[in-house]
Design an enzyme around this catalytic site. Structure first.
Site, PDB file in Angstrom:
ATOM      1  N   LYS A   6     -14.133  14.831 -22.165  1.00  0.00           N
ATOM      2  CA  LYS A   6     -14.801  14.842 -20.857  1.00  0.00           C
ATOM      3  C   LYS A   6     -16.205  15.445 -20.961  1.00  0.00           C
ATOM      4  O   LYS A   6     -17.092  15.113 -20.177  1.00  0.00           O
ATOM      5  CB  LYS A   6     -13.961  15.630 -19.854  1.00  0.00           C
ATOM      6  CG  LYS A   6     -12.531  15.152 -19.684  1.00  0.00           C
ATOM      7  CD  LYS A   6     -12.458  13.724 -19.198  1.00  0.00           C
ATOM      8  CE  LYS A   6     -11.018  13.316 -18.924  1.00  0.00           C
ATOM      9  NZ  LYS A   6     -10.163  13.295 -20.116  1.00  0.00           N
ATOM     10  N   SER A  18      -3.292   3.146 -23.048  1.00  0.00           N
ATOM     11  CA  SER A  18      -1.972   2.544 -22.879  1.00  0.00           C
ATOM     12  C   SER A  18      -1.937   1.454 -21.818  1.00  0.00           C
ATOM     13  O   SER A  18      -2.889   1.208 -21.099  1.00  0.00           O
ATOM     14  CB  SER A  18      -0.958   3.633 -22.538  1.00  0.00           C
ATOM     15  OG  SER A  18      -1.326   4.290 -21.339  1.00  0.00           O
ATOM     16  N   ARG A  52     -10.443   1.893 -23.188  1.00  0.00           N
ATOM     17  CA  ARG A  52     -10.195   1.523 -21.794  1.00  0.00           C
ATOM     18  C   ARG A  52     -11.095   2.364 -20.904  1.00  0.00           C
ATOM     19  O   ARG A  52     -11.035   3.598 -20.944  1.00  0.00           O
ATOM     20  CB  ARG A  52      -8.730   1.735 -21.399  1.00  0.00           C
ATOM     21  CG  ARG A  52      -8.348   1.011 -20.099  1.00  0.00           C
ATOM     22  CD  ARG A  52      -6.945   1.344 -19.634  1.00  0.00           C
ATOM     23  NE  ARG A  52      -6.888   2.702 -19.108  1.00  0.00           N
ATOM     24  CZ  ARG A  52      -5.869   3.551 -19.300  1.00  0.00           C
ATOM     25  NH1 ARG A  52      -4.828   3.189 -20.018  1.00  0.00           N
ATOM     26  NH2 ARG A  52      -5.909   4.758 -18.798  1.00  0.00           N
ATOM     27  N   GLU A  73     -13.011   7.807 -16.099  1.00  0.00           N
ATOM     28  CA  GLU A  73     -13.078   8.331 -17.460  1.00  0.00           C
ATOM     29  C   GLU A  73     -13.115   7.170 -18.441  1.00  0.00           C
ATOM     30  O   GLU A  73     -12.829   6.022 -18.082  1.00  0.00           O
ATOM     31  CB  GLU A  73     -11.895   9.247 -17.771  1.00  0.00           C
ATOM     32  CG  GLU A  73     -10.542   8.557 -17.735  1.00  0.00           C
ATOM     33  CD  GLU A  73      -9.392   9.513 -17.966  1.00  0.00           C
ATOM     34  OE1 GLU A  73      -9.639  10.703 -18.226  1.00  0.00           O
ATOM     35  OE2 GLU A  73      -8.237   9.075 -17.892  1.00  0.00           O
ATOM     36  N   ARG A  78      -3.762   0.417 -12.091  1.00  0.00           N
ATOM     37  CA  ARG A  78      -2.745   1.450 -11.833  1.00  0.00           C
ATOM     38  C   ARG A  78      -2.885   1.904 -10.392  1.00  0.00           C
ATOM     39  O   ARG A  78      -3.993   2.111  -9.899  1.00  0.00           O
ATOM     40  CB  ARG A  78      -2.923   2.637 -12.777  1.00  0.00           C
ATOM     41  CG  ARG A  78      -2.544   2.345 -14.213  1.00  0.00           C
ATOM     42  CD  ARG A  78      -2.850   3.523 -15.111  1.00  0.00           C
ATOM     43  NE  ARG A  78      -4.277   3.811 -15.130  1.00  0.00           N
ATOM     44  CZ  ARG A  78      -4.805   4.948 -15.562  1.00  0.00           C
ATOM     45  NH1 ARG A  78      -4.022   5.913 -16.007  1.00  0.00           N
ATOM     46  NH2 ARG A  78      -6.100   5.124 -15.558  1.00  0.00           N
ATOM     47  N   LYS A  84     -11.954  18.942 -14.453  1.00  0.00           N
ATOM     48  CA  LYS A  84     -11.237  18.257 -15.534  1.00  0.00           C
ATOM     49  C   LYS A  84     -11.390  19.000 -16.854  1.00  0.00           C
ATOM     50  O   LYS A  84     -12.493  19.382 -17.235  1.00  0.00           O
ATOM     51  CB  LYS A  84     -11.783  16.830 -15.716  1.00  0.00           C
ATOM     52  CG  LYS A  84     -11.518  15.899 -14.545  1.00  0.00           C
ATOM     53  CD  LYS A  84     -11.974  14.482 -14.885  1.00  0.00           C
ATOM     54  CE  LYS A  84     -11.606  13.498 -13.808  1.00  0.00           C
ATOM     55  NZ  LYS A  84     -11.930  12.104 -14.201  1.00  0.00           N
ATOM     56  N   GLU A 102      -6.206  14.352 -22.556  1.00  0.00           N
ATOM     57  CA  GLU A 102      -5.828  12.995 -22.172  1.00  0.00           C
ATOM     58  C   GLU A 102      -4.505  13.051 -21.423  1.00  0.00           C
ATOM     59  O   GLU A 102      -3.715  13.969 -21.575  1.00  0.00           O
ATOM     60  CB  GLU A 102      -5.669  12.113 -23.418  1.00  0.00           C
ATOM     61  CG  GLU A 102      -6.972  11.870 -24.148  1.00  0.00           C
ATOM     62  CD  GLU A 102      -7.931  10.998 -23.366  1.00  0.00           C
ATOM     63  OE1 GLU A 102      -7.498  10.281 -22.456  1.00  0.00           O
ATOM     64  OE2 GLU A 102      -9.133  11.053 -23.662  1.00  0.00           O
ATOM     65  N   GLY A 103      -4.247  12.005 -20.623  1.00  0.00           N
ATOM     66  CA  GLY A 103      -2.978  11.907 -19.898  1.00  0.00           C
ATOM     67  C   GLY A 103      -3.045  12.562 -18.541  1.00  0.00           C
ATOM     68  O   GLY A 103      -3.919  13.366 -18.240  1.00  0.00           O
ATOM     69  N   ASN A 146     -11.464   6.135 -22.103  1.00  0.00           N
ATOM     70  CA  ASN A 146     -10.383   6.489 -23.020  1.00  0.00           C
ATOM     71  C   ASN A 146     -10.658   5.924 -24.404  1.00  0.00           C
ATOM     72  O   ASN A 146     -10.827   4.705 -24.566  1.00  0.00           O
ATOM     73  CB  ASN A 146      -9.059   5.923 -22.500  1.00  0.00           C
ATOM     74  CG  ASN A 146      -8.705   6.451 -21.122  1.00  0.00           C
ATOM     75  OD1 ASN A 146      -8.139   7.524 -20.974  1.00  0.00           O
ATOM     76  ND2 ASN A 146      -9.054   5.682 -20.094  1.00  0.00           N
TER      77      ASN A 146
END
Length: 500
Positions: free
Chosen positions: A327, A155, A126, A148, A474, A389, A393-394, A150
């Site tokens: 990253k 998810s 993603r 970013e 989102r 950063k 993740e998350g 993923n």
């Protein structure tokens, strides 16, 4: 926040109109699996000790406005991004030395690097973007800039289909007032097809796998337990069974050693706890866990990860693919004047399209670019234009704007290279209404477009499958720097395409 580019939106609703919209939204969401397990702050474990209750997933009442040109570009460029990261994961000679730089100061990355071994690899990717508007006003057109990429546990593919269908349903039943003209434009509300597309990717890996036993085959969903976002994952599981006839099992990360075994030829067998005498041969392991240090409680969990990596089962992702999502890799590609992109995308037009989505990113090491970044990050006036950063993740791990200088002051300088410094993306102002944990939140919002991609390749060899696989939007309040839905910051949304 950049200058506004959108019309006045959404309309204010009150009284019976507001009640009709919210009741319709809640009931449709639960009836169609647009749901999550509620957090303990919303429903305590004393009230629901067995975890049987579900709540409407955090959602927006209206689809958010999004420039059509930016949306189309995000979908168009996904194939190139799939190729890019599959190429990076196949190129150990290039990838490993870069990862080793941060492995020296990040024990989690170091431990991951020790366990890699791959044959076939599957990526359910993603790529996340925000609309960027030049705050100086020099650029007349908005564009997309990548937040970013993923490579593990990408998810909300399951819920994204539901929320775009929800907004179409609310339009169809007249829950949106007549003055909401932009919603009613033809093709303004594109459906997300992430569930069928991602499921086809998992099915393709399952088909490509060559069984070595007479046991039935299955796909394993490696999960955290308990998992609040279980319904997002279940939509993919149900699709695999109902459309492709593929059995799936949910394997908690801490049950790997107890419920699986390796044969002499590295075949991975799964023994369901309810039927241990009827093992399945695992074709594919889909990681929805294992991306955070908290999943690894000690040596036994690292041994379990090695156990999976040693197997013949196709990993989604392999360790090298997971590490490609660091990253640091994004920074190496996106640092101004970086020569690395051409190594993986030799087509100049394709590479230029990808590069156009990069926001400037700098290392925090002692290189020339790193020294420049340190100057920016430690200057309170300049730091307000950046985000710091880590390799995590998350949501909930980044350091933003004016908080950066103080954070670095309290952090040992030897640990600074574990971070990258990224120029802030400036999205246009807009408003929406969010329903989250039973509360209505109304105000300014920021939207982040995620475009899914599927890629299947041989380690060190060719790409077998590659396609774009739907989208997710989102949305978070514009006072929140973080945007993770599962981490407690955002809501799932869909796009209302507009010409700007």
């Amino acid at each position: 926040m950049a200058r506004g580019i959108y019309p006045e939106y959404p309309p204010d609703l009150a009284g019976p109109n507001r009640q009709f919209l919210i009741e319709s939204l809640k009931d449709w969401s639960i009836a169609h699996g647009l749901a999550v397990r509620p957090p303990a702050s919303f429903v305590s474990t004393n009230v629901d000790p067995e975890g049987v209750l579900a709540a409407t997933a955090p959602v927006t009442l209206f689809p958010s406005l999004f420039p059509k040109s930016c949306f189309d570009e995000g979908l168009r460029i996904q194939l190139a991004y799939n190729k890019l990261y599959a190429a990076i994961a196949r190129d150990e000679e290039w990838l490993v030395p870069i990862i080793e730089e941060i492995a020296e100061i990040d024990s989690f990355v170091s431990d991951l690097l020790k366990v890699h071994l791959a044959d076939l690899s599957l990526g359910l990717f993603r790529s996340d973007y925000m609309v960027h508007v030049d705050p100086s006003g020099n650029s007349s057109k908005p564009g997309i800039k990548q937040v970013e990429f993923n490579t593990i546990a990408s998810s909300f593919g399951g819920l994204s289909v539901g929320v775009s269908a929800l907004h179409k349903h609310l339009l169809a039943i007249g829950a949106y007032p007549p003055e909401t003209k932009c919603i009613k434009e033809q093709d303004a509300l594109p459906a997300s097809r992430s569930v069928p597309s991602l499921a086809i990717g998992l099915a393709a890996a399952h088909t490509e796998y060559s069984p070595s036993t007479n046991n039935p085959s299955c796909v394993i969903f490696l999960v955290q337990y308990p998992e609040r976002n279980v319904f997002d994952q279940r939509h993919l599981e149900y699709r695999l069974l109902e459309t492709h006839g593929i059995r799936t099992f949910r394997l908690p990360f801490d049950r790997i050693a107890q419920d699986t075994e390796l044969t002499a030829d590295r075949t991975l067998l799964y023994r369901p706890p309810h039927a241990p005498d009827a093992p399945f041969e695992v074709s594919t392991v889909y990681f929805r866990a294992g991306y955070t240090p908290s999943d690894y409680r000690g040596p036994e969990d690292w041994n379990a990860r090695i156990h999976l990596e040693r197997s013949r089962a196709i990993k989604c992702p392999s360790v090298l693919t997971q590490l490609a999502g660091c990253k640091k890799i994004q920074q190496v590609l996106a640092t101004p004047a970086s020569p690395h992109l051409a190594r993986f995308l030799p087509d100049k037009t394709e590479a230029a399209s990808v590069a156009a989505t990069f926001a400037p990113i700098y290392p925090m090491d002692v290189s020339e670019a790193g020294r420049q970044a340190r100057t920016l990050a430690t200057d309170p006036e300049k730091a307000v234009h950046y985000v710091l950063k880590p390799q995590r993740e998350g949501g909930g791990n980044n350091v933003y704007r004016k908080s950066i200088p103080g954070f670095l002051e309290d952090l040992d300088e030897s640990a600074w290279p574990a971070y990258i410094l990224m120029e802030m993306i400036e999205p246009p102002a807009q408003r929406n209404v969010i329903l989250r944990n039973g509360e209505i939140q109304k105000g300014g919002v920021i939207c982040e477009l995620g475009v899914y991609g599927v890629c299947l390749w041989r380690h060190g060899g060719e790409i077998l499958k590659n396609w774009e696989a739907g989208y997710l939007l989102r949305t978070k309040g514009d006072q929140s720097e973080e945007g993770g839905v599962a981490a407690g910051f955002g809501a799932v949304d869909s796009v209302c395409l507009v010409e700007v």
